[in-house]
Scaffold this active site. Structure first.
Site, PDB file in Angstrom:
ATOM      1  N   SER A 106      -5.349  11.345  -2.477  1.00  9.14           N
ATOM      2  CA  SER A 106      -5.556   9.884  -2.829  1.00  9.14           C
ATOM      3  C   SER A 106      -4.993   9.970  -4.542  1.00  9.14           C
ATOM      4  O   SER A 106      -5.677  10.939  -5.221  1.00  9.14           O
ATOM      5  CB  SER A 106      -6.985   9.459  -2.171  1.00  9.14           C
TER       6      SER A 106
ATOM      7  N   GLU B  18      -4.029  13.541   2.668  1.00 11.05           N
ATOM      8  CA  GLU B  18      -4.824  13.352   1.693  1.00 11.05           C
ATOM      9  C   GLU B  18      -6.409  13.203   1.687  1.00 11.05           C
ATOM     10  O   GLU B  18      -6.878  13.240   2.856  1.00 11.05           O
ATOM     11  CB  GLU B  18      -4.854  12.210   1.265  1.00 11.05           C
TER      12      GLU B  18
ATOM     13  N   CYS C  26       0.623  -1.546   0.019  1.00  8.95           N
ATOM     14  CA  CYS C  26       0.044   0.312   0.206  1.00  8.95           C
ATOM     15  C   CYS C  26       0.785   1.217  -0.090  1.00  8.95           C
ATOM     16  O   CYS C  26       2.395   0.868   0.469  1.00  8.95           O
ATOM     17  CB  CYS C  26      -0.822  -0.028   1.556  1.00  8.95           C
ATOM     18  N   ASP C  27       0.153   2.425  -0.175  1.00  9.78           N
ATOM     19  CA  ASP C  27       0.440   3.685  -0.696  1.00  9.78           C
ATOM     20  C   ASP C  27       1.775   4.248  -0.106  1.00  9.78           C
ATOM     21  O   ASP C  27       3.408   4.339  -0.612  1.00  9.78           O
ATOM     22  CB  ASP C  27      -0.220   4.696   0.264  1.00  9.78           C
ATOM     23  N   LYS C  28       2.240   4.177   1.263  1.00 12.34           N
ATOM     24  CA  LYS C  28       3.675   4.686   2.003  1.00 12.34           C
ATOM     25  C   LYS C  28       4.550   3.371   1.535  1.00 12.34           C
ATOM     26  O   LYS C  28       5.660   3.826   1.961  1.00 12.34           O
ATOM     27  CB  LYS C  28       3.139   5.710   3.075  1.00 12.34           C
TER      28      LYS C  28
ATOM     29  N   CYS D 167      -5.705  -0.966  -3.546  1.00 11.11           N
ATOM     30  CA  CYS D 167      -7.164  -0.524  -4.199  1.00 11.11           C
ATOM     31  C   CYS D 167      -6.900  -0.450  -6.111  1.00 11.11           C
ATOM     32  O   CYS D 167      -6.086  -0.130  -6.026  1.00 11.11           O
ATOM     33  CB  CYS D 167      -7.948   0.338  -3.961  1.00 11.11           C
TER      34      CYS D 167
END
Length: 553
Positions: A469, A443, A119-121, A192
């Site tokens: 996001s 975000e 995921c993102d970070k 996602c």
């Protein structure tokens, strides 16, 4: 072997004894010790299955003659953290992940690392650690979530749930319809499913040379993902044998390639935070100004969600990131002699990967646009820069004059949006949400999705010193630097100011004279820090601006 400092010689008897207490045999101790960084937890859908990936990596390491040893990394789900205090911690975890991997790798003298983010970070945090520690390292992510059709047959994703809330608030969707989207938008484990931040960074990991082909696009639930993890486990032993290290791979040319493919894919604006941060750790200098230069020569070949209807599974089926790079190479846009974790050059990796579906990956001579998916803007609101996902902006909003409605937090702005206080022609300004001011640079998917869900994405802009996001679409301009907490001109804007947006020409200005700004500055009073204790307080004191990647200095 680097690990000899904890296992070779009579004086290392205590160390070997402790390793044996962990269940290692003499034979395992003699082999190279490979740190496998497992970011599994039970709350983040992108990470609930990571043990399966880690086990496959360990199998690959053992097959190739190494001893894998797992240790954990934290992971925050940005969607769950969205819209409340939790989002202040999201970006800040990137530095925690990097620091903790450095600490574990150095303290235990690992010979090499396999990093398993999703995921993102987590992806950029691990890449930053790879550059900092600089021992042979490979990245294999957990893979993307699938997108499946909703009730009307269109493929939906997490973004659909946020926009459904906006539609409900606008009275255009029933509560039952919202519940139907809630139940089906996120149908599997994985990151996602659109070209949101996690998948953007997982795709760019391939480009930058730190992941094998398919790292960014093989869905989480495919057995192909497990096979990829085994190959990564085997390949780390080859990297160790050849002493190929992250800084041999993450060169200036590799980052130029990453920015190029970023523009072609239409990646998340968060990549404009993460790529400079990774480069900083690799001792490579890149800045926001180079982004527009690269965007100006790079065609936008893909419109994945939120910019379009395709998802990561479609990109994978169309040939994946290698096919995108192969297509770009036809115009000489890829620097092909960059070394990668395959042990081969990027050009060698991509040469036999044609595009399989030109509806998903447009040909270079028929792109969605002749310029890239991200634009950096400058002007009297953002002298150090601001960032927008141009490929996801409604055409009517590319050049726009609108009226500012100013809010000192995301929460105030969301309340105003839901109370129908925002109308066509407005420009929502959200400030004091930057790296220092937030702190943590939240975000803003909730307000942007509400604007889109209410049908205002073709008439309302949003400016912030926070960020967005990867799922955000619309005229959402973030990373405004200098931020309000540091006295940037965004702190001096007033409701009623005229805002001029010119995305094609990279400009963002308020129709406020220098003299008027100087007058307002005399009356400006810096705000007290919102958080005065704990990690975020320390983070706020040390973090640099968004224009510098929001790294700790």
């Amino acid at each position: 072997m680097k690990s000899n400092i904890i296992k070779k010689g009579i004086e290392k008897t205590p160390h070997r004894s402790l390793l044996k207490a962990s269940g290692l045999t003499d034979e395992e101790i003699k082999r190279p010790l490979i740190g496998v960084v497992n970011s599994k937890n039970d709350i983040v859908p992108g990470h609930i299955h990571i043990n399966t990936i880690a086990d496959a990596v360990c199998t690959g390491v053992k097959m190739a003659g190494g001893t894998p040893l797992q240790f954990p990394a934290i992971a925050v789900c940005d969607g769950i953290a969205m819209g409340h205090e939790g989002m202040k911690y999201s970006l800040a975890t990137r530095e925690l992940i990097c620091d903790s991997i450095e600490a574990m790798a150095k303290a235990h003298a690992f010979d090499a690392l396999v990093l398993i983010p999703n995921c993102d970070k987590v992806v950029p945090g691990m890449l930053m650690a790879a550059a900092r520690v600089n021992i042979p390292t490979i990245v294999v992510s957990g893979g993307a979530m699938l997108s499946l059709p909703g009730a009307d047959g269109t493929f939906i994703d997490l973004n659909s749930t946020f926009e459904a809330v906006g539609s409900f608030m606008a009275g255009t969707m029933s509560e039952d319809d919202v519940k139907g989207i809630e139940d089906s938008a996120c149908p599997t484990c994985g990151s996602c499913s659109g070209m949101f931040t996690a998948n953007s960074m997982n795709c760019l990991t391939e480009v930058i040379g730190m992941g094998l082909g398919g790292n960014g696009t093989i869905p989480a639930v495919y057995s192909e993902r497990i096979r990829l993890a085994k190959k990564a486990g085997m390949q780390i032993m080859t990297l160790l044998e050849k002493n190929i290290r992250p800084r041999d791979i993450m060169t200036k040319d590799a980052f130029i390639n990453a920015l190029t493919v970023d523009m072609a894919l239409g990646c998340s604006t968060n990549s404009m935070l993460h790529l400079p941060a990774i480069a900083y750790e690799a001792d490579v200098e890149i800045d926001l100004d180079i982004a527009n230069e690269i965007s100006g020569r790079t065609p936008n070949l893909c419109k994945l969600a939120p910019a379009g209807g395709h998802h990561i599974q479609d990109l994978h089926d169309a040939g994946g990131v290698y096919a995108v790079m192969n297509e770009l190479s036809k115009n000489g846009l890829i620097i092909e002699n960059c070394l990668t974790v395959t042990g081969k050059t990027l050009g060698e990796n991509i040469k036999d990967t044609p595009v399989k579906n030109y509806n998903v990956i447009r040909p270079v001579d028929n792109p969605y646009s002749k310029t890239g998916g991200i634009a950096v803007l400058k002007g009297n609101i953002c002298s150090d820069g601001a960032v927008v996902k141009r490929s996801a902006v409604h055409p009517d909003m590319l050049v726009r004059t609108c009226i500012a409605k100013v809010f000192d937090s995301e929460d105030e702005a969301i309340s105003a949006i839901y109370e129908n206080k925002i109308a066509a022609g407005d420009c929502v300004v959200i400030r004091y949400e930057g790296p220092k001011g937030g702190p943590g640079m939240r975000e803003m998917l909730s307000p942007t999705s509400a604007i889109c869900g209410m049908g205002l994405d073709d008439s309302v802009a949003l400016l912030t010193d926070g960020r967005f996001s990867g799922a955000t679409r619309g005229a959402a301009i973030g990373h405004i630097s200098p931020e309000a907490a540091e006295g940037g001109n965004i702190a001096l804007l007033e409701t009623g100011d005229v805002i001029e947006i010119d995305i094609p020409n990279g400009k963002l200005n308020a129709k406020v004279s220098d003299e008027e700004f100087a007058k307002r500055r005399k009356n400006w009073i810096p705000k007290e820090p919102r958080i005065k204790t704990g990690y975020l307080s320390r983070y706020a004191r040390l973090v640099s601006s968004a224009a510098q990647g929001a790294v700790l200095k």
